[in-house]
Design a protein around this motif. Structure first.
Motif: not given
Ligand SMILES: Cc1cc2nc3c(=O)[nH]c(=O)nc-3n(C[C@H](O)[C@H](O)[C@H](O)COP(=O)(O)O)c2cc1C
Length: 187
Positions: A17-20, A117-119, A11-13, A109-111
């Motif tokens: 443009k994705s890096r991860g 930061a997640y603590r 699920f990626h919109p 999941i990628t963040t």
């Molecule tokens: C609408 C939106 C909401 C996001 N919310 C979060 C978030 O809640 N926490 C976080 O760590 N990153 C957040 N991000 C960053 C994304 O997680 C990050 O860009 C993505 O994991 C990168 O993966 P990709 O290179 O496959 O796009 C958000 C990005 C977008 C566009």
């Protein structure tokens, strides 16, 4: 014995443009016998074919849900997919409601945020384990076994000042662990 069947729902919109997520998907795309589906590409109008999705779920043992972390959750298509596909009488009772019982759920999941930061007391206050509870309990309700999630942190566009950003080679290295997990599960 029959090989476990693996489904990866991505699920990626905007995967172009994705890096991860693109590196994660590329790392497993040549593994024989797994099913990879790009749900945004399949349903650009968000009109999900519920019966088809359910049929595909039934025919697999490991259900992988791969997505970026958006607003401490997931892209909206994954929410829509859950709301529509995991329906009563299919995924949970009353009704038959046990179609997914005993299968495995793996969140990949990628963040953007860094791991630290997640603590509690960190930038995002809560651990990933806490924030992923709605997914975990969805799995529980559907009789799915929740596997420890596979998470890559710090996936932001390069050059953003003040954030710890993972490099492309680091992502590719971590993606090898994803591939290994999928290959091991098949055995
Ligand atoms: C609408 C939106 C909401 C996001 N919310 C979060 C978030 O809640 N926490 C976080 O760590 N990153 C957040 N991000 C960053 C994304 O997680 C990050 O860009 C993505 O994991 C990168 O993966 P990709 O290179 O496959 O796009 C958000 C990005 C977008 C566009």
């Amino acid at each position: 014995m029959k090989k476990p069947r693996i489904l990866v729902n991505l699920f990626h919109p905007d995967i172009k443009k994705s890096r991860g997520n693109i590196k994660l998907i590329n790392s497993i795309s040549d593994i024989k016998g797994i099913t990879i589906r790009d749900i945004y590409a399949l349903y650009p109008d968000f009109k999900i074919d519920v019966k088809k999705e359910q049929e595909i779920l039934v025919n697999h043992d490991l259900l992988v849900f791969q997505h970026p972390f958006y607003w401490y959750s997931c892209p909206s298509m994954f929410k829509e997919w859950q709301d529509r596909v995991l329906e009563q009488g299919f995924a949970f009772p009353p009704g038959v409601g046990d179609a997914l019982k005993g299968k495995h759920w793996l969140s990949v999941i990628t963040t953007g945020g860094a791991q630290e930061a997640y603590r509690s007391g960190g930038f995002n206050n809560y651990s990933m384990s806490e924030l992923l509870k709605p997914f975990q309990q969805t799995a529980n309700l559907c009789g799915l076994k929740w596997l420890p999630p596979f998470i890559i942190h710090g996936v932001l566009p390069p050059g953003i000042v003040g954030y710890k950003i993972i490099s492309d080679p680091e992502i590719i290295e971590l993606a090898k662990d994803y591939r290994k997990f999928i290959e091991d599960y098949q055995m």
